[in-house]
Design a protein around this motif. Structure first.
Motif, PDB file in Angstrom:
ATOM      1  N   ARG A  58       0.851  -1.187   0.000  1.00 55.62           N
ATOM      2  CA  ARG A  58       0.000   0.000   0.000  1.00 55.62           C
ATOM      3  C   ARG A  58       0.888   1.238   0.000  1.00 55.62           C
ATOM      4  N   VAL A  59       0.754   2.077  -1.045  1.00 52.55           N
ATOM      5  CA  VAL A  59       1.607   3.257  -1.184  1.00 52.55           C
ATOM      6  C   VAL A  59       0.748   4.512  -1.179  1.00 52.55           C
TER       7      VAL A  59
ATOM      8  N   ASP B  72       1.914   8.740 -10.468  1.00 51.59           N
ATOM      9  CA  ASP B  72       2.138   7.907  -9.287  1.00 51.59           C
ATOM     10  C   ASP B  72       1.166   6.724  -9.264  1.00 51.59           C
TER      11      ASP B  72
ATOM     12  N   ILE C 213       2.495   2.865  -9.548  1.00 56.19           N
ATOM     13  CA  ILE C 213       2.255   1.966  -8.411  1.00 56.19           C
ATOM     14  C   ILE C 213       1.407   0.773  -8.846  1.00 56.19           C
ATOM     15  N   THR C 214       0.362   1.048  -9.611  1.00 56.14           N
ATOM     16  CA  THR C 214      -0.513  -0.020 -10.081  1.00 56.14           C
ATOM     17  C   THR C 214       0.215  -0.957 -11.037  1.00 56.14           C
TER      18      THR C 214
ATOM     19  N   GLY D  57       1.264  -2.659  -6.931  1.00 56.78           N
ATOM     20  CA  GLY D  57       0.993  -2.077  -5.633  1.00 56.78           C
ATOM     21  C   GLY D  57      -0.407  -1.488  -5.598  1.00 56.78           C
TER      22      GLY D  57
ATOM     23  N   ALA E 139      -2.350   1.960  -4.882  1.00 57.23           N
ATOM     24  CA  ALA E 139      -2.096   3.397  -4.815  1.00 57.23           C
ATOM     25  C   ALA E 139      -3.196   4.124  -4.052  1.00 57.23           C
TER      26      ALA E 139
ATOM     27  N   SER F 162       7.885   6.869  -7.332  1.00 52.86           N
ATOM     28  CA  SER F 162       6.747   6.016  -7.011  1.00 52.86           C
ATOM     29  C   SER F 162       7.088   4.540  -7.175  1.00 52.86           C
TER      30      SER F 162
ATOM     31  N   THR G  94       7.049   1.742  -4.259  1.00 52.49           N
ATOM     32  CA  THR G  94       6.272   0.508  -4.400  1.00 52.49           C
ATOM     33  C   THR G  94       7.112  -0.710  -4.066  1.00 52.49           C
ATOM     34  N   ARG G  95       8.329  -0.755  -4.599  1.00 51.22           N
ATOM     35  CA  ARG G  95       9.197  -1.893  -4.310  1.00 51.22           C
ATOM     36  C   ARG G  95       9.577  -1.941  -2.824  1.00 51.22           C
TER      37      ARG G  95
ATOM     38  N   GLN H 164       6.870  -3.425  -0.939  1.00 50.29           N
ATOM     39  CA  GLN H 164       6.798  -4.869  -1.178  1.00 50.29           C
ATOM     40  C   GLN H 164       7.953  -5.630  -0.536  1.00 50.29           C
TER      41      GLN H 164
END
Length: 267
Positions: free
Chosen positions: A4-5, A22, A26-27, A31, A33, A215, A219-220, A223
């Protein structure tokens, strides 16, 4: 969907940068967003036409509303505009010190419009830099934060160390503004310096590269990747997105944030 970002940044009506970039990045990296909008911009590939600021307390409400319910695994900030908004973000993020935070110090749009008022720079340095996990300035932004000129790779390394002295654990100095056929981004993480190099892509379609990279890194990190791996994988995604840019607009066009849709592309 993993990670979750929460992106706290400005909206780009042209869809190439800011909150829109962003969300796409992210998507695309699997992730989730979430957003808190600090400002609205009227812009396209040719530049920023107008900016409408979001009231600081409404920015705070957006942040709290998301975090109190959904939570977050990483934060990313972009265009914040004014000192009042920076202070609000710092107050809210400081409640979650264990969550990775990627700070993209957005100061000037691709077309040259100022996106951070002068008195906000000191607020950024004093309030937000000490809270972030990674700072991702390009060369002009690093120069503005430090008041120095950066002309060589050694200057970039020195800038990274100088920014770390302001309380930042790690700095990724982006070398896209440096001339030459090759591009180098330099990660200064503690006493470790790592240079990531790639061939420069000859294109004008680079709108939103900084937002996208920050972004993707966030995201990474959300994760569970290490900082080095997050940077490496985010750069690979960005290169793919630039390479497959759709060519929209008459100025600095957007990237192909959906490059990961290709069946054989997964980090």
């Amino acid at each position: 969907m993993r990670g979750r970002v929460l992106s706290i940044a400005g909206s780009d009506s042209g869809g190439g940068a800011g909150i829109q970039a962003d969300i796409k990045a992210i998507t695309a990296l699997d992730g989730f967003a979430m957003t808190a909008i600090a400002a609205l911009t009227a812009q396209n590939t040719l530049g920023v036409v107008d900016i409408l600021d979001v009231p600081p307390e409404f920015l705070r409400t957006q942040i709290r509303c998301v975090l109190d319910d959904i939570g977050a695994d990483a934060f990313k900030t972009g265009m914040l505009g004014r000192a009042e908004c920076i202070h609000v973000v710092a107050e809210e993020i400081s409640r979650y010190r264990k969550i990775p935070f990627v700070l993209d110090p957005v100061m000037v749009a691709k077309g040259g419009a100022a996106l951070l008022v002068p008195d906000a720079i000191s607020a950024l340095i004093d309030s937000l830099l000490p809270l972030c996990t990674l700072l991702t300035p390009n060369i002009p932004e690093a120069e503005a934060l430090l008041g120095v000129k950066i002309e060589t790779a050694e200057d970039m390394i020195d800038a990274g160390h100088a920014l770390r002295s302001k309380g930042v654990p790690a700095v990724l100095v982006k070398g896209g503004h440096m001339k030459g056929p090759h591009l180098a981004d330099i990660l200064v993480d503690g006493d470790t310096v790592e240079i990531f190099t790639s061939q420069r892509i000859d294109t004008r379609h680079t709108h939103g590269t900084g937002c996208t990279l920050a972004s993707a890194i966030a995201t990474r990190l959300a994760q569970g990747r290490s900082l080095r791996d997050a940077v490496k994988e985010a750069r690979a995604y960005l290169i793919g997105a630039i390479t497959h840019a759709p060519g929209y607009g008459h100025g600095a066009g957007p990237l192909d944030h959906g490059v990961t849709i290709a069946a054989n592309w997964r980090a």
